[in-house]
Design a protein around this motif. Structure first.
Motif, PDB file in Angstrom:
ATOM      1  N   GLU A   1      25.240 -23.394  -3.306  1.00 21.01           N
ATOM      2  CA  GLU A   1      23.783 -23.483  -3.216  1.00 21.01           C
ATOM      3  C   GLU A   1      23.320 -23.423  -1.764  1.00 21.01           C
TER       4      GLU A   1
ATOM      5  N   ASP B   1      23.454 -20.043  -0.498  1.00 18.53           N
ATOM      6  CA  ASP B   1      22.706 -19.100  -1.334  1.00 18.53           C
ATOM      7  C   ASP B   1      23.634 -18.050  -1.983  1.00 18.53           C
TER       8      ASP B   1
ATOM      9  N   ASP C   1      25.362 -17.016  -5.539  1.00 14.55           N
ATOM     10  CA  ASP C   1      25.292 -17.251  -6.978  1.00 14.55           C
ATOM     11  C   ASP C   1      26.588 -16.919  -7.704  1.00 14.55           C
TER      12      ASP C   1
END
Length: 158
Positions: free
Chosen positions: A85, A88, A90
């Protein structure tokens, strides 16, 4: 002689029309057979109780180990998730794994103070109050859906 055969012979002997001394001698023999059987059964039960104690300890040990491993898994997953997270990221593709940070689809409800919630927001579970039911029946009241039965006698082996 099997235990049920000893009991059967004892009951049959009580219904026979034999001299008292013959009945007494035979009863004494039956009681000795029963005593031997009872002693052997007691040894068996004691051994099984020891097995149960050992199994209970092993189950506790394994449950503790499971809890520790589960906590470690959750901590490492949280660590990986948190870092993904922050950076950033995923999805991470590897040779053996595909790691995806799933999207949050809904909100989670956190209860701050359960006492402040209205009744419509609470689930209520009702359970029978066996103590009150027993007392009511003993006091002579008919309790629909419940009745008393004698408690079975327990066996104590010391």
């Amino acid at each position: 002689m099997k235990l049920y055969e000893i009991s059967k012979e004892f009951n049959e002997l009580q219904n026979m029309d034999l001299p008292t001394e013959v009945i007494n001698d035979t009863l004494q023999g039956i009681k000795l057979d029963l005593k031997d059987k009872a002693q052997n059964i007691s040894h068996l039960i004691t051994g099984w109780n020891n097995d149960i104690d050992a199994i209970t300890k092993e189950v506790k040990r394994l449950n503790d180990m499971k809890r520790v491993r589960t906590n470690r898994i959750n901590a490492v997953k949280e660590y990986l998730s948190s870092n993904m997270e922050q950076m950033d990221i995923d999805k991470i593709e590897c040779n053996l794994f595909s790691i995806t940070l799933k999207k949050s689809g809904s909100e989670t409800v956190i209860i701050d103070d359960e006492n402040e919630l209205l009744a419509e927001y609470k689930n209520i579970k009702y359970t029978p109050n066996k103590t009150a039911i027993k007392q009511a029946i003993k006091d002579g009241y008919a309790v629909k859906g419940a009745h008393l039965v004698p408690t079975k006698r327990g066996l104590i082996i010391k």
